[in-house]
Design an enzyme around this catalytic site. Structure first.
Site, PDB file in Angstrom:
ATOM      1  N   SER A  46     -89.132   4.030 -33.869  1.00 39.47           N
ATOM      2  CA  SER A  46     -90.228   3.188 -34.383  1.00 39.47           C
ATOM      3  C   SER A  46     -91.275   2.937 -33.292  1.00 39.47           C
ATOM      4  CB  SER A  46     -89.705   1.879 -34.983  1.00 39.47           C
ATOM      5  OG  SER A  46     -88.602   1.347 -34.294  1.00 39.47           O
TER       6      SER A  46
ATOM      7  N   LYS B 297     -80.211   3.223 -28.365  1.00 39.72           N
ATOM      8  CA  LYS B 297     -80.255   2.435 -29.606  1.00 39.72           C
ATOM      9  C   LYS B 297     -79.000   2.653 -30.452  1.00 39.72           C
ATOM     10  CE  LYS B 297     -83.982   4.562 -30.916  1.00 39.72           C
ATOM     11  NZ  LYS B 297     -84.146   5.435 -29.733  1.00 39.72           N
TER      12      LYS B 297
ATOM     13  N   SER C 167     -86.161   7.922 -27.420  1.00 42.94           N
ATOM     14  CA  SER C 167     -84.993   8.738 -27.724  1.00 42.94           C
ATOM     15  C   SER C 167     -84.097   8.763 -26.483  1.00 42.94           C
ATOM     16  CB  SER C 167     -85.438  10.164 -28.067  1.00 42.94           C
ATOM     17  OG  SER C 167     -84.312  10.974 -28.248  1.00 42.94           O
ATOM     18  N   GLY C 168     -82.824   8.520 -26.666  1.00 38.71           N
ATOM     19  CA  GLY C 168     -81.893   8.519 -25.535  1.00 38.71           C
ATOM     20  C   GLY C 168     -81.844   7.196 -24.790  1.00 38.71           C
ATOM     21  N   SER C 169     -82.585   6.200 -25.255  1.00 36.25           N
ATOM     22  CA  SER C 169     -82.538   4.904 -24.549  1.00 36.25           C
ATOM     23  C   SER C 169     -81.218   4.186 -24.832  1.00 36.25           C
ATOM     24  CB  SER C 169     -83.726   4.019 -24.957  1.00 36.25           C
ATOM     25  OG  SER C 169     -83.694   3.762 -26.347  1.00 36.25           O
TER      26      SER C 169
HETATM   27  P1  ADP Z   1     -80.911   6.703 -28.941  1.00 42.44           P
HETATM   28  O1  ADP Z   1     -80.196   6.283 -30.168  1.00 42.44           O
HETATM   29  O2  ADP Z   1     -81.763   5.624 -28.353  1.00 42.44           O
HETATM   30  O3  ADP Z   1     -81.654   7.987 -29.085  1.00 42.44           O
HETATM   31  P2  ADP Z   1     -78.302   7.323 -27.992  1.00 42.44           P
HETATM   32  O4  ADP Z   1     -77.545   6.066 -28.219  1.00 42.44           O
HETATM   33  O5  ADP Z   1     -78.140   8.441 -28.971  1.00 42.44           O
HETATM   34  O6  ADP Z   1     -79.830   6.966 -27.791  1.00 42.44           O
HETATM   35  O7  ADP Z   1     -77.946   7.889 -26.553  1.00 42.44           O
HETATM   36  C1  ADP Z   1     -77.933   7.099 -25.416  1.00 42.44           C
HETATM   37  C2  ADP Z   1     -77.080   7.770 -24.345  1.00 42.44           C
HETATM   38  O8  ADP Z   1     -77.126   6.963 -23.173  1.00 42.44           O
HETATM   39  C3  ADP Z   1     -75.629   7.892 -24.740  1.00 42.44           C
HETATM   40  O9  ADP Z   1     -75.125   9.112 -24.268  1.00 42.44           O
HETATM   41  C4  ADP Z   1     -74.974   6.729 -23.983  1.00 42.44           C
HETATM   42  O10 ADP Z   1     -73.624   6.986 -23.688  1.00 42.44           O
HETATM   43  C5  ADP Z   1     -75.820   6.641 -22.733  1.00 42.44           C
HETATM   44  N1  ADP Z   1     -75.864   5.291 -22.133  1.00 42.44           N
HETATM   45  C6  ADP Z   1     -75.645   5.004 -20.825  1.00 42.44           C
HETATM   46  N2  ADP Z   1     -75.753   3.676 -20.586  1.00 42.44           N
HETATM   47  C7  ADP Z   1     -76.038   3.116 -21.773  1.00 42.44           C
HETATM   48  C8  ADP Z   1     -76.253   1.762 -22.181  1.00 42.44           C
HETATM   49  N3  ADP Z   1     -76.181   0.731 -21.317  1.00 42.44           N
HETATM   50  N4  ADP Z   1     -76.531   1.536 -23.472  1.00 42.44           N
HETATM   51  C9  ADP Z   1     -76.607   2.557 -24.349  1.00 42.44           C
HETATM   52  N5  ADP Z   1     -76.407   3.832 -24.042  1.00 42.44           N
HETATM   53  C10 ADP Z   1     -76.124   4.132 -22.758  1.00 42.44           C
END
Ligand code: ADP
Length: 454
Positions: A106, A38, A34-36
């Site tokens: 996943s 995706k 989460s927060g990566s």
């Molecule tokens: P996930 O869907 O994996 O839970 P999110 O896309 O919702 O993650 O959130 C990722 C956060 O990380 C966002 O706030 C985004 O702006 C930040 N971020 C910083 N660098 C990147 C990157 N290279 N790719 C994707 N998100 C990034």
């Protein structure tokens, strides 16, 4: 399965759907903590694909949990069911011809493997590992979930109180801690382009190479002179015909600018255009020195985004997708990623075998202290030598046609080189007049750009 259920196969074939959509269906499966990143990357890719004319649709794990999966919790059993339903939804969308982007943590290898087994018999399943250290995801804490998990308000939180099994061999890995969103999205787009276009472009180049070698192996072949006094052989014509046949069969909606075909200019109304030189280096072919290539590029809005250069005599195949790296495949099957050299001195300069130029002579004289040697070669091979780091610079002051440079440019740029016109401006493709009269140059790194040294 209930014994009273009788699944019915559709009478509509995948080929029929492909003919309608003009694209290969596929599933891009984004997995990670989460927060990566995706959702951020998948949404950016979806938006870009749609702008490019693809039919793409994103299934987001969180969105699914507000609809189809709203009855599910985060228990291991419900998480597995969540992925099963996502898989089935992705399968159906892909079966209808879409490019599907799935964004879901996943966390288990087993669930992703189940998705792969279900989907891959129907279309490409591309596992994309969106990787970032849990500390960084926690710092981002986009949804405040890590904070809640640490406070014990959420149980079974992946990366904190539930495991995440990282993919061992994903098709693509993104490192969102070190790459920008733009870089990550470009890498995914390159992977999509590679799967959409490279198989047919490669097939076309290899078939053209076979036609050319058939003629090369004969004792004698007729050489005609075209209106511009350049030579033309039956090998050029046969290679041109086979390439155009294959590209038209595979991509009926994409126009083709090919050296030996009439240009009906319908291509000017299209964002995409194939640019084809069926036999680059006809003079070298006639001299029988082996230095000729087959060049096939796909330009999108004037920029070469996919490129293939095939060397029939050696069987080497150079290919690249913009943002996705350049590769050389040898006839032995060995594949190597290409990078330009890092040299700043003792430079190796490629020169044309058949096209000398006074300005080139003067430039080489002026910078002779930085140049170790010059090497001559025919065709797009000169650019490929820069892409693979054997040479550092290639300068061409004379005029060229779009098909001479498009594929080579894609390969050089994907290997890290810079290609500009001699006045320092970029070279664009699918122009009303496919003649580039300013000349161009390729350098391995900006420091070696003494052509436009300020
Ligand atoms: P996930 O869907 O994996 O839970 P999110 O896309 O919702 O993650 O959130 C990722 C956060 O990380 C966002 O706030 C985004 O702006 C930040 N971020 C910083 N660098 C990147 C990157 N290279 N790719 C994707 N998100 C990034």
């Amino acid at each position: 399965m209930n014994e009273n259920i009788y699944p019915r196969a559709s009478s509509v074939t995948p080929e029929q759907r492909r003919a309608l959509t003009g694209q290969r269906a596929m599933v891009l499966w984004f997995t990670g903590l989460s927060g990566s990143g995706k959702t951020t990357v998948a949404a950016e890719v979806e938006a870009r694909l749609v702008v490019m004319g693809f039919s793409a649709y994103m299934l987001d794990g969180d969105n699914m949990r507000t609809g189809l999966n709203s009855d599910l919790s985060f228990s291991p059993a419900d998480r597995a069911e969540n992925i099963r339903r996502l898989t089935e939804a992705a399968y159906m969308l892909a079966d209808s011809g879409q490019i599907v982007l799935v964004s879901a943590i996943s966390p288990t290898k087993a669930s992703r493997d189940t998705a792969r087994r279900r989907i891959s018999p129907r279309c490409d399943f591309v596992e994309i590992y969106v990787s970032a250290p849990v500390e960084i995801c926690e710092q981002r804490d986009v949804k405040g979930l890590y904070k809640k998990a640490r406070a014990g308000e959420i149980s079974d939180f992946t990366g904190v109180s539930a495991p995440y099994e990282a993919p061992e061999k994903p098709e693509l890995m993104l490192d969102t801690a070190s790459q920008t969103v733009d870089e990550c999205a470009s890498a995914v787009i390159a992977e999509v382009m590679r799967r959409q276009y490279l198989p047919a472009m490669t097939e076309a180049a290899l078939c053209a190479g076979k036609e050319i070698m058939d003629v090369y192996g004969t004792d004698d072949f007729k050489v005609e002179l075209k209106a511009d006094s350049s030579p033309l052989t039956i090998a050029d014509k046969r290679a041109n015909a086979v390439i155009v046949d294959i590209l038209k069969r595979e991509f009926p909606f994409i126009p083709i600018l090919a050296e030996e075909s009439a240009d009906d200019r319908s291509r000017l109304y299209s964002k995409h255009c194939f640019i084809v030189d069926p036999l680059d280096g006809t003079k070298e072919f006639i001299k029988r020195n082996g230095e000729f290539t087959v060049n096939i590029a796909l330009a999108y809005k004037g920029v070469p985004v996919v490129g293939v250069v095939y060397v029939p005599v050696t069987g080497e195949l150079y290919s690249a997708c913009r943002g996705g790296g350049a590769y050389r495949k040898r006839s032995s099957g060995e594949v190597e990623r290409l990078h330009v050299s890092r040299r700043k001195s003792k430079l190796v300069v490629m020169r044309s075998r058949s096209h000398g130029d006074q300005r080139e002579e003067e430039l080489l004289e002026k910078y002779k202290d930085r140049i170790a040697r010059t090497v001559t070669a025919g065709s797009s091979l000169k650019g490929c030598k820069v892409a693979e780091g054997e040479a550092d610079i290639y300068i061409r002051f004379g005029p060229t046609m779009e098909w001479d440079t498009a594929a080579m440019q894609c390969i050089c740029e994907a290997a890290g080189a810079i290609l500009l016109q001699t006045d320092g401006t970029p070279l664009f493709y699918n122009m009303p007049n496919p003649l580039n009269d300013k000349g161009f140059y390729i350098v391995n790194r900006p420091e070696n750009d003494f052509i436009n040294a300020r």
